[in-house]
Design an enzyme around this catalytic site. Structure first.
Site, PDB file in Angstrom:
ATOM      1  N   GLU A 156     -20.697   9.709   6.102  1.00 18.95           N
ATOM      2  CA  GLU A 156     -20.890   8.874   4.718  1.00 18.95           C
ATOM      3  C   GLU A 156     -22.584   9.721   5.085  1.00 18.95           C
ATOM      4  OE1 GLU A 156     -20.885   4.533   6.065  1.00 18.95           O
ATOM      5  OE2 GLU A 156     -19.349   5.388   7.718  1.00 18.95           O
ATOM      6  N   HIS A 282     -27.275  -1.304   0.219  1.00 17.38           N
ATOM      7  CA  HIS A 282     -26.496  -0.714   0.443  1.00 17.38           C
ATOM      8  C   HIS A 282     -26.561  -0.123  -0.948  1.00 17.38           C
ATOM      9  CE1 HIS A 282     -22.518   1.189   0.977  1.00 17.38           C
ATOM     10  NE2 HIS A 282     -22.500   1.071   1.667  1.00 17.38           N
ATOM     11  N   ARG A 331     -28.940   6.649   2.733  1.00 15.24           N
ATOM     12  CA  ARG A 331     -28.987   5.336   2.247  1.00 15.24           C
ATOM     13  C   ARG A 331     -30.333   4.815   0.871  1.00 15.24           C
ATOM     14  NH1 ARG A 331     -25.173   1.410   5.802  1.00 15.24           N
ATOM     15  NH2 ARG A 331     -24.033   2.712   5.179  1.00 15.24           N
ATOM     16  N   HIS A 392     -28.402  -5.798   2.951  1.00 16.27           N
ATOM     17  CA  HIS A 392     -26.966  -5.101   3.821  1.00 16.27           C
ATOM     18  C   HIS A 392     -27.194  -5.204   5.104  1.00 16.27           C
ATOM     19  CE1 HIS A 392     -23.339  -3.419   5.144  1.00 16.27           C
ATOM     20  NE2 HIS A 392     -23.753  -2.070   5.746  1.00 16.27           N
ATOM     21  N   ARG A 427     -31.986   2.407   8.384  1.00 16.86           N
ATOM     22  CA  ARG A 427     -30.468   2.973   8.937  1.00 16.86           C
ATOM     23  C   ARG A 427     -30.212   4.080   8.856  1.00 16.86           C
ATOM     24  NH1 ARG A 427     -25.829   1.272  10.084  1.00 16.86           N
ATOM     25  NH2 ARG A 427     -25.770   0.063   8.301  1.00 16.86           N
TER      26      ARG A 427
END
Ligand code: SIN
Length: 579
Positions: A156, A282, A331, A392, A427
């Site tokens: 990811e 997100h 992200r 998110h 994160r």
């Protein structure tokens, strides 16, 4: 009204390289927040050794691990599996694959965290992670495996290696929750109470030189009989594992129960909270139309990990050249790039192009997302998937040490409600399930090694209050407008002003909706105030009026509710920033 002067002569940003003022001056004009939730007095009492609040991966793991300490009670607001864990798609990151190393996972986490991670906490997370995943598997969680029986691993955003184990394709959280619920239910020493909203932490009597402490929780149980209505659970240790705060925004991937109850209760009890301004958006949440509100389906980063691309309305990729990992950049980088692309195009979404993955990959690997797409009439093997960023994950929370201990005696926190230091300003994908496992076990180890005393409840003289549930949509709208992915001082001041007005609308009676509304207003206010104070852009906190990271802001912003002064912020400089 938050006066302009508070911003022109702000609770100042720290001078480059210098020691910033601590505490920062209190922001005047903030909403007056209740000192505790108004409710009837407790009609029943229960004594246990440990009360765990929340029933996701962190709470259930804490319950299982704390069994050696005595009686364990898990209280959860809805049914046991209604929290965020079952919604987790991508998976759980840990060093498992050939060629991967602890150092590489640490490095990826620190880079994603944008200079704000606590490296010691990250090292604990990453080095203890593989053993905790093994324990989870031993407890019954079944991850996807290849033909040789090895864990299938995906990538990811921000990961330089394949290290994310998944289950049921993209139903990882649901499988983990299933396994943990069944392990907890099989343990006669753990009791679960569902439909039980924890209202507040009970202050404890402490000696003159002792720090403040808690003696348990007050809660409201929807039910009849000896344990219905408002009650009190007295415990030697309270473990907060209440998850996130996504419902402070109009659109989020979080379920309806994510109203920040644990964060708000900890704040009211005087605990130190940290890094509240870092709310992760997100990048790829299914776009369901401009009017969509509430919880929206995720389109996991793992789709991009398996080759999905991001394209704009003209079908062009826009991540190439923005970051060496392109669509798999951390992200925050991807979310910002999407927001800029949407602004450039004047559109409210971009697209994930997952057509090259093919029909079988969609069916086997991403059945949950496939189902969400089908409900919109889309076939992702043929059609582009419209997506936009949405709230998110809460990177900050209740400050803990490496063993989950908070600033209050007897109070521990793990999972999304906690600020353990592993996430920094942003994160790393799929580190959150891992954090829940690792820090829940560390709390139990600490409690077993050093069991806290049973403390007597103190007289609770905090002023009680309650906010009208009707204000919730307005809270969510003002937060989305001014304290979302893009922020500036003028918007945040307007936001705090509006929140002050909304906080001033009292509710008549203590019912679930008004308790939740009070928690939402409390958390929203604390988030917006921290976002106003951090005058730079870092990780998930993007200030349009303060571009880029600023020297002197590498430390943490902590906040505490003071009975007399309201929210009091402290800037905690890093070692390098100290003179
Ligand atoms: C995702 O699957 O994209 C989300 C995973 C995460 O939030 O860690």
């Amino acid at each position: 009204m938050v006066p302009d002067a508070a911003l022109q002569q702000p609770p100042p940003a720290p001078a480059p390289g210098g020691l910033p003022p601590a505490p920062l001056a209190a922001l005047p004009g903030l909403p007056v927040l209740p000192g505790r939730l108004a409710s009837e007095p407790p009609g029943w009492t229960q004594e246990v050794d440990v009360v765990v609040v929340g029933s996701g991966i962190a709470g259930l793991t804490a319950a299982l691990e704390c069994r050696g300490l005595g009686t364990v009670l898990v209280v959860t607001k809805d049914v046991v599996a209604a929290g965020s864990t079952p919604w987790a798609q991508g998976g759980i990151a840990s060093v498992q694959g050939e060629g991967d190393t602890v150092e590489q996972h640490v490095e990826d986490t620190l880079v994603a965290g944008a200079g704000l991670c606590d490296e010691a906490a990250v090292r604990v997370l990453v080095s203890e992670g593989p053993a905790e995943v093994a324990t989870l598997i031993a407890r019954g969680a079944e991850f996807d495996r290849d033909a040789a029986g090895a864990l299938e691993l995906t990538r990811e955003g921000g990961h330089h290696r394949r290290r994310i184990a998944h289950a049921g394709g993209d139903a990882t959280g649901a499988e983990i929750e299933r396994a943990l619920v069944s392990a907890v239910k099989a343990d006669p020493g753990i009791e679960i109470v569902e439909h039980a909203l924890v209202l507040d932490l009970i202050p404890a009597e402490t000696g003159p030189d002792e720090p403040a402490a808690v003696a348990g929780v007050t809660l409201h149980v929807m039910g009849e009989g000896s344990r219905g209505g408002v009650g009190a659970v007295h415990a030697r240790a309270v473990v907060l594992a209440t998850g996130g705060i996504g419902q402070i925004y109009a659109v989020t991937t979080n379920p309806p129960v994510a109203t920040g109850d644990g964060v708000a209760a900890a704040l009211r009890a005087g605990a130190v909270l940290r890094d509240l301004e870092f709310i992760q958006f997100h990048p790829t949440v299914l776009f369901m139309g401009a009017g969509a509100r509430g919880q929206l389906p995720l389109v996991s980063e793992a789709v991009r990990g398996e080759g999905g691309l991001l394209v704009n309305g003209a079908g062009e990729r826009f991540m190439v050249g923005q970051h060496d990992l392109a669509e798999l950049a951390p992200r925050d980088v991807v979310a910002k790039a999407i927001m800029k692309e949407m602004a450039r195009e004047g559109s409210d979404h971009v697209f994930v192009d997952g057509r090259a993955l093919g029909e079988e990959t969609w069916r086997v690997r991403f059945p949950t997302i496939l189902n969400s797409c089908r409900q919109l009439g889309l076939d992702p093997a043929v059609d582009l998937i419209p997506v936009a960023p949405a709230c998110h994950y809460f990177c900050g929370g209740v400050r803990t040490d490496l063993d989950g201990a908070t600033s209050l005696g007897g109070l521990y926190a793990c999972g999304e409600v906690a600020s353990s230091g592993v996430h920094g300003a942003n994160r790393l994908a799929s580190n959150s399930l891992l954090e829940g496992l690792v820090f829940a076990r560390r709390i139990a180890a600490r409690l077993l090694a050093d069991p806290p005393p049973r403390r007597r409840p103190a007289v609770d003289d905090r002023p009680a209050g309650l906010v009208d549930a009707a204000v919730v949509p307005a809270v969510q709208q003002v937060m989305s407008r001014h304290a979302g992915g893009l922020r500036d001082a003028a918007g945040l001041v307007a936001c705090l002003d509006e929140l002050a007005g909304l906080a001033g609308q009292p509710a008549g009676a203590g019912v679930l909706s008004s308790w939740e509304a009070t928690n939402l207003v409390t958390v929203a206010t604390a988030v917006a105030a921290s976002a106003l104070l951090r005058e730079e852009s870092r990780g998930a906190h993007w200030r349009d009026d303060h571009e880029g990271r600023r020297p002197g802001w590498q430390g943490h912003l902590e906040v505490r509710a003071d009975p007399a002064a309201g929210l009091v912020h402290h800037y905690v400089p890093t070692e390098q920033e100290q003179p």
